[in-house]
Design an enzyme around this catalytic site. Structure first.
Site, PDB file in Angstrom:
ATOM      1  N   ILE A 135       0.977  -1.422  -0.009  1.00 22.10           N
ATOM      2  CA  ILE A 135      -0.111   0.002   0.004  1.00 22.10           C
ATOM      3  C   ILE A 135       0.971   1.292   0.041  1.00 22.10           C
ATOM      4  CG2 ILE A 135      -1.815   1.257   1.145  1.00 22.10           C
ATOM      5  CD1 ILE A 135      -2.572  -1.549   0.099  1.00 22.10           C
ATOM      6  N   CYS A 136       2.001   1.202   0.717  1.00 23.76           N
ATOM      7  CA  CYS A 136       2.780   2.391   0.797  1.00 23.76           C
ATOM      8  C   CYS A 136       3.617   2.819  -0.545  1.00 23.76           C
ATOM      9  CB  CYS A 136       3.845   2.056   1.687  1.00 23.76           C
ATOM     10  SG  CYS A 136       3.334   1.927   3.705  1.00 23.76           S
ATOM     11  N   THR A 137       3.754   1.559  -1.348  1.00 24.15           N
ATOM     12  CA  THR A 137       4.340   1.804  -2.493  1.00 24.15           C
ATOM     13  C   THR A 137       3.534   2.486  -3.622  1.00 24.15           C
ATOM     14  OG1 THR A 137       5.758  -0.245  -2.368  1.00 24.15           O
ATOM     15  CG2 THR A 137       5.278   0.640  -4.305  1.00 24.15           C
TER      16      THR A 137
ATOM     17  N   LEU B 149       3.252   6.607  -2.079  1.00 22.38           N
ATOM     18  CA  LEU B 149       4.577   7.042  -2.487  1.00 22.38           C
ATOM     19  C   LEU B 149       4.534   7.373  -3.856  1.00 22.38           C
ATOM     20  CD1 LEU B 149       6.876   5.311  -0.071  1.00 22.38           C
ATOM     21  CD2 LEU B 149       6.276   7.854  -0.088  1.00 22.38           C
TER      22      LEU B 149
END
Length: 215
Positions: free
Chosen positions: A46-48, A51
């Site tokens: 999810i962070c990928t 960002l």
């Protein structure tokens, strides 16, 4: 003692390593607005996506005079490898630093670790900070839910508008929509001067007027 930051509090300054070298937070922000947001760990799916999308919004943040700063509790070397992955999988170029908060210093300052959720990983926190270093918005998402960065831009638009005009923004407001004249403004002559396009009084306390900084 709680480290919880509330709206209107001064955002704590700090120094920390990052993907672009050592950063002192206040120096990094200068006289601009800031968005500080945290991630549970590197190489998380999810962070990928978050960002990558934030990198694609570079022009949108720039035109609002906003600097972006991400955080993860992993180290600089890991960040570098992760950024390569983000650039590749999200078809973008990460154009902002990621703090390497291995000692949890910044995470603790900003209360980003919620022990009942996870004792070591940061939750998905967002802080919008104005040029006076005041906290203007806080958001906390669970680790499983990606954030809506269009909403973050919308809030910045609202904050910058309402800081400069005697208005507030109603439900689901988007840049360019009508706004609400603040209830504390009652002098009709002052209202005419401030809002030459006029207004519609739905109720005495609910007065809609065209967004004042739009033609």
């Amino acid at each position: 003692m709680s480290n919880t930051l509330r709206l209107g509090d001064i955002a704590p300054d700090f120094e920390q390593d990052s993907s672009i070298g050592r950063i002192r937070f206040y120096d990094y922000l200068g006289d601009q607005w800031g968005v500080l947001f945290s991630h549970p760990a590197d190489f998380t799916p999810i962070c990928t996506t978050e960002l990558g999308y934030t990198a694609k919004l570079a022009d949108e943040f720039a035109k609002r005079n906003v600097k972006v700063l991400a955080l993860s509790v992993d180290g600089v070397d890991s960040h570098g490898r992760w950024i390569d992955d983000i650039n590749d999988t999200q078809d973008t170029t990460v154009n902002f630093p990621i703090l390497a908060d291995e000692d949890r210093k910044v995470s603790t300052l900003y209360d980003m670790i919620h022990p009942n959720a996870n004792s070591t990983l940061t939750v998905r926190s967002v802080f919008i900070i104005d040029p006076n270093k005041k906290v203007r918005l806080t958001l906390t998402y669970p680790a499983s839910t990606g954030r809506n960065f269009n909403e973050i831009l919308r809030v910045i638009d609202s904050l910058q508008l309402t800081d400069n005009y005697s208005v507030a923004t109603p439900v689901n407001w988007q840049d360019g929509d009508d706004v609400v004249i603040v209830p504390s403004l009652k002098d009709e002559e002052v209202i005419k001067q401030k809002f030459p396009k006029g207004y519609k009084a739905v109720r005495p306390y609910l007065r809609l007027t065209p967004q004042p900084n739009k033609d």
